[in-house]
Design a protein around this motif. Structure first.
Motif, PDB file in Angstrom:
ATOM      1  N   ASN A  59      37.471  59.143  46.685  1.00  0.00           N
ATOM      2  CA  ASN A  59      38.405  58.402  47.535  1.00  0.00           C
ATOM      3  C   ASN A  59      39.731  59.144  47.458  1.00  0.00           C
ATOM      4  OD1 ASN A  59      39.994  56.641  48.952  1.00  0.00           O
ATOM      5  ND2 ASN A  59      39.487  54.836  47.730  1.00  0.00           N
ATOM      6  N   LEU A  60      39.958  60.035  48.413  1.00  0.00           N
ATOM      7  CA  LEU A  60      41.093  60.949  48.359  1.00  0.00           C
ATOM      8  C   LEU A  60      42.087  60.655  49.468  1.00  0.00           C
ATOM      9  CD1 LEU A  60      39.040  64.251  47.905  1.00  0.00           C
ATOM     10  CD2 LEU A  60      40.035  62.840  46.091  1.00  0.00           C
ATOM     11  N   LYS A  61      43.358  60.843  49.185  1.00  0.00           N
ATOM     12  CA  LYS A  61      44.397  60.712  50.199  1.00  0.00           C
ATOM     13  C   LYS A  61      44.570  62.063  50.882  1.00  0.00           C
ATOM     14  CE  LYS A  61      49.156  59.172  50.939  1.00  0.00           C
ATOM     15  NZ  LYS A  61      50.407  58.702  50.284  1.00  0.00           N
ATOM     16  N   LEU A  62      44.284  62.098  52.187  1.00  0.00           N
ATOM     17  CA  LEU A  62      44.380  63.348  52.942  1.00  0.00           C
ATOM     18  C   LEU A  62      45.803  63.653  53.367  1.00  0.00           C
ATOM     19  CD1 LEU A  62      41.319  63.366  55.394  1.00  0.00           C
ATOM     20  CD2 LEU A  62      41.633  64.717  53.319  1.00  0.00           C
ATOM     21  N   SER A  63      46.523  62.623  53.767  1.00  0.00           N
ATOM     22  CA  SER A  63      47.884  62.839  54.259  1.00  0.00           C
ATOM     23  C   SER A  63      48.779  63.287  53.104  1.00  0.00           C
ATOM     24  CB  SER A  63      48.427  61.561  54.903  1.00  0.00           C
ATOM     25  OG  SER A  63      48.115  60.428  54.116  1.00  0.00           O
ATOM     26  N   GLY A  64      49.671  64.222  53.416  1.00  0.00           N
ATOM     27  CA  GLY A  64      50.513  64.819  52.397  1.00  0.00           C
ATOM     28  C   GLY A  64      51.802  64.062  52.167  1.00  0.00           C
ATOM     29  N   ARG A  65      52.565  64.577  51.222  1.00  0.00           N
ATOM     30  CA  ARG A  65      53.844  63.973  50.868  1.00  0.00           C
ATOM     31  C   ARG A  65      54.775  63.960  52.086  1.00  0.00           C
ATOM     32  NH1 ARG A  65      56.630  66.638  45.825  1.00  0.00           N
ATOM     33  NH2 ARG A  65      54.629  65.923  44.969  1.00  0.00           N
ATOM     34  N   GLY A  66      55.433  62.862  52.293  1.00  0.00           N
ATOM     35  CA  GLY A  66      56.370  62.741  53.395  1.00  0.00           C
ATOM     36  C   GLY A  66      55.757  62.223  54.676  1.00  0.00           C
ATOM     37  N   SER A  67      54.448  62.007  54.685  1.00  0.00           N
ATOM     38  CA  SER A  67      53.800  61.499  55.891  1.00  0.00           C
ATOM     39  C   SER A  67      54.161  60.048  56.128  1.00  0.00           C
ATOM     40  CB  SER A  67      52.281  61.639  55.774  1.00  0.00           C
ATOM     41  OG  SER A  67      51.637  61.061  56.885  1.00  0.00           O
ATOM     42  N   ASN A  68      54.289  59.678  57.388  1.00  0.00           N
ATOM     43  CA  ASN A  68      54.523  58.285  57.752  1.00  0.00           C
ATOM     44  C   ASN A  68      53.227  57.485  57.799  1.00  0.00           C
ATOM     45  OD1 ASN A  68      57.311  58.775  58.171  1.00  0.00           O
ATOM     46  ND2 ASN A  68      56.878  59.575  60.219  1.00  0.00           N
ATOM     47  N   LYS A  69      52.109  58.180  57.608  1.00  0.00           N
ATOM     48  CA  LYS A  69      50.805  57.555  57.705  1.00  0.00           C
ATOM     49  C   LYS A  69      50.050  57.754  56.394  1.00  0.00           C
ATOM     50  CE  LYS A  69      48.736  58.640  61.611  1.00  0.00           C
ATOM     51  NZ  LYS A  69      48.161  59.489  62.665  1.00  0.00           N
ATOM     52  N   GLU A  70      48.997  56.992  56.231  1.00  0.00           N
ATOM     53  CA  GLU A  70      48.106  57.191  55.085  1.00  0.00           C
ATOM     54  C   GLU A  70      46.688  57.342  55.603  1.00  0.00           C
ATOM     55  OE1 GLU A  70      46.593  55.027  50.939  1.00  0.00           O
ATOM     56  OE2 GLU A  70      48.081  54.061  52.226  1.00  0.00           O
ATOM     57  N   THR A  71      46.122  58.523  55.401  1.00  0.00           N
ATOM     58  CA  THR A  71      44.757  58.795  55.826  1.00  0.00           C
ATOM     59  C   THR A  71      43.938  59.135  54.597  1.00  0.00           C
ATOM     60  OG1 THR A  71      45.556  59.676  57.930  1.00  0.00           O
ATOM     61  CG2 THR A  71      43.279  60.154  57.329  1.00  0.00           C
ATOM     62  N   ARG A  72      42.785  58.487  54.479  1.00  0.00           N
ATOM     63  CA  ARG A  72      41.951  58.685  53.291  1.00  0.00           C
ATOM     64  C   ARG A  72      40.603  59.289  53.663  1.00  0.00           C
ATOM     65  NH1 ARG A  72      44.929  56.494  49.373  1.00  0.00           N
ATOM     66  NH2 ARG A  72      43.409  57.215  47.830  1.00  0.00           N
ATOM     67  N   HIS A  73      40.068  60.049  52.723  1.00  0.00           N
ATOM     68  CA  HIS A  73      38.745  60.670  52.858  1.00  0.00           C
ATOM     69  C   HIS A  73      37.837  60.040  51.818  1.00  0.00           C
ATOM     70  CE1 HIS A  73      35.727  63.887  53.366  1.00  0.00           C
ATOM     71  NE2 HIS A  73      35.633  63.862  52.047  1.00  0.00           N
TER      72      HIS A  73
END
Length: 617
Positions: A257-271
């Motif tokens: 369960n990994l967070k794809l979106s990087g630091r500073g993103s306004n969104k949260e996308t998970r893999h």
């Protein structure tokens, strides 16, 4: 086709058992069964003992029932300086000289998903640094020690480990492999040997010992004979594998369960990566995965507290008479994050609240619609406090938690024992409270590796990629809409299929939201992906979306369409999908000289021909 007593030699009980068993069998199991039944006619002798009967099968009839007399040997090596590789090559050569069927591979070239099919495994590995695997063994090492490693009950193995006793963790990598293979159910048919820098003699001892054991095994199982216990065969036939579906979901273990979106993103996308081991699921690029989610326990607790209910009160959860505690019912069974008009109408009858009754009776559809938008059950009972209502009565106006469908972002052929998802977390503020999506919130905040999620495969016959590699493919998938295209390209890489493929991807920021960037670049380099255009809307003063990139390449897109390209669109229906459709229409008008009606007709024909497919939500 079902067995019927009237058209078969079976009793009613036997027919019912067969009708339960046959739909659950795989093609491989059906072939095995066919060979087993055929063997009765070819049997050359039958003997009986106190435990039952044993069947001696002739050479010609046993091929579907028995293992090959000469088992295949797989030799894997992990090498830092070349010593382990040289020893592996020597072992492979000797195996072939003695008539064994053998394969040789470095660990990083070996496809881990095939491990469960390996019969005899020989591992020759060095240890790097302070007990670390060599670089070309690292990925296999991590796989074997992960939750996705399969059970290896039918595997026989032996390990040769190279190291240096001047280091604290002498031969640690070999020791780790040896221990882990045993933990997974493998049988160590020859003991591990650990070699110091002067490895020639101990390595030679290991080679000869392994060859001797393999030869003994072959002689004890000569071609032409195998004793098959009918009791064992009957037990195998009676073992019914459950059929998992929407009505009987499979509980899949979460591997990653990994967070794809990087630091500073306004969104949260998970893999997410889920194990399918034991599910018998199969899927194709374009299919979706259904998840039965759970509500936020905090929201359920707030509702219970607001109503002064006992969270441990036992309540019914369905018409079949199943029960659970009230708290579990609100978390696992009933929808509490969304209001509907029918539910509000029933609530008005149940609550004895004048204001709610007036809202329903007013007939002001816009006012009612406005109230429903963005509110949940906690809002409802705070805005229109009900009288004293029993939990069992209250639950009757609620509906079941809807299944959430997510486009699968992995290939079954590349990863048959797992499924990947790309999930955007829904977060927003409304009416003074922070809100979060049911399933996306669960995956973002409450799901860890090792947890189980109830799932099933949702077929999507209207979003299927062409099997003909000569068909050009244009893929348009901003954000998480890129998921099915990762599945498609991953499958093409696995099968070695090359063809014209063009991906349009968009998101907010290049640095933080370029999902799967490394994979796209790799596929571009390998030719699996022919072209890629990206649009990052928040990196410049003027917002740029995928449809703008499409217009910039309108001439090439039109040529691809003339060449018979299929177009696939995945993502937001309200905005993106409509904009893309209008853009395709504009391209046809501009480059093809069509009128608006002609362009729309062209796209309609493409849809009818399955050349224009959309998976939008």
């Amino acid at each position: 086709m079902n067995f019927q007593v009237t058209n078969s030699p079976f009793s009613q009980e036997q027919a019912e058992l067969l009708n339960q068993l046959l739909p659950t069998l795989t093609d491989k199991q059906k072939i095995w069964l066919s060979g087993y039944l055929s063997s009765f006619e070819a049997a050359i002798s039958t003997t009986a003992d106190t435990a039952g009967q044993s069947l001696l099968v002739t050479e010609g009839s046993s091929q579907n029932v028995s293992q090959s007399a000469s088992r295949e040997v797989t030799v894997l090596f992990g090498s830092e300086t070349g010593n382990a590789q040289s020893l592996a090559e020597e072992m492979h050569r000797k195996l072939e000289e003695q008539g064994f069927k053998a394969t040789l591979s470095s660990m990083d070239d070996f496809k881990p998903k095939t491990l469960k099919n390996v019969q005899d495994l020989l591992i020759i590995t060095a240890t790097h640094g302070e007990g670390d695997p060599p670089d070309n063994a690292l990925s296999f090492y991590e796989f074997l020690n992960s939750k996705r490693a399969p059970q290896l009950d039918g595997l026989r193995f032996s390990v040769l480990s190279l190291g240096d006793q001047s280091y604290e963790f002498f031969c640690q990598t070999g020791k780790d492999f040896d221990k882990r293979l045993e933990e997974l159910g493998g049988e160590r048919f020859y003991p591990r040997i650990d070699c110091d820098v002067d490895f020639d003699e101990p390595a030679a001892e290991w080679v000869e010992g392994v060859l001797s054991k393999l030869s003994e095994a072959q002689e004890s199982n000569p071609a032409g004979e195998q004793i098959l216990s009918t009791a064992q065969a009957a037990a195998a036939l009676q073992t019914e594998k459950p059929v998992y579906s929407r009505t009987n979901p499979f509980k899949a273990e979460v591997l990653e369960n990994l967070k794809l979106s990087g630091r500073g993103s306004n969104k949260e996308t998970r893999h997410l990566e889920l194990s399918l081991e034991g599910s018998n699921f199969k899927f194709e690029p374009g299919d979706s995965l259904g998840i039965f989610p759970e509500n936020d326990p905090g929201l359920a607790d707030n509702i219970i507290n607001e109503m002064n209910w006992n969270p441990e009160e036992i309540v019914p959860v369905n018409k079949q008479g199943e029960t659970s505690t009230l708290r579990k019912a609100l978390i696992s069974h009933f929808e509490i994050t969304r209001l509907t008009k029918p539910m509000l109408t029933q609530a008005a009858q149940l609550f004895s609240n004048e204001k709610l009754t007036e809202l329903i009776a007013s007939g002001h559809e816009e006012e009612l619609k406005s109230y429903l938008d963005g509110r949940d059950l906690l809002d409802l009972i705070r805005d229109f406090p009900p009288g004293k209502v029993a939990p069992s009565e209250f639950l009757q106006i609620l509906r079941r938690i809807p299944v959430r469908l997510y486009s699968i972002s992995s290939s079954f052929k590349a990863n048959p024992d797992e499924v990947h998802l790309t999930i955007g977390t829904v977060r927003y503020e409304a009416l003074g409270r922070n809100r979060i999506g049911v399933c996306s919130g669960q995956c973002a905040e409450r799901i860890e590796p090792g947890d189980l999620l109830p799932i099933y495969i949702h077929r999507n016959p209207n979003f299927k990629f062409p099997s003909d590699s000569e068909t050009p493919v244009i893929m348009i998938g901003p954000g998480t809409g890129v998921a099915p295209f990762r599945s498609f390209l991953q499958e093409r890489e696995e099968t070695g299929t090359l063809g014209k493929t063009w991906l349009f991807f968009g998101d907010q920021h290049f640095k933080s939201d370029f999902l799967y960037q490394v994979e796209w670049q790799k596929w571009l380099k390998e030719g699996v992906l022919s072209r890629m255009d990206v649009a990052f809307s928040r990196d410049n003063a003027e917002k740029v979306y995928v449809q703008h990139r499409m217009l910039e390449k309108s001439r090439d897109i039109y040529q691809w369409l003339k060449d018979g390209a299929n177009v696939y669109v995945c993502g937001d229906e309200k905005n993106m999908a409509k904009d893309v459709h209008h853009t395709l229409q504009a391209i046809l008008e501009k480059e093809g000289g069509m009128t608006q009606d002609e362009a729309e007709l062209y796209l309609t024909q493409m849809r009818q021909e399955k050349r224009y497919q959309r998976d939008v939500y």
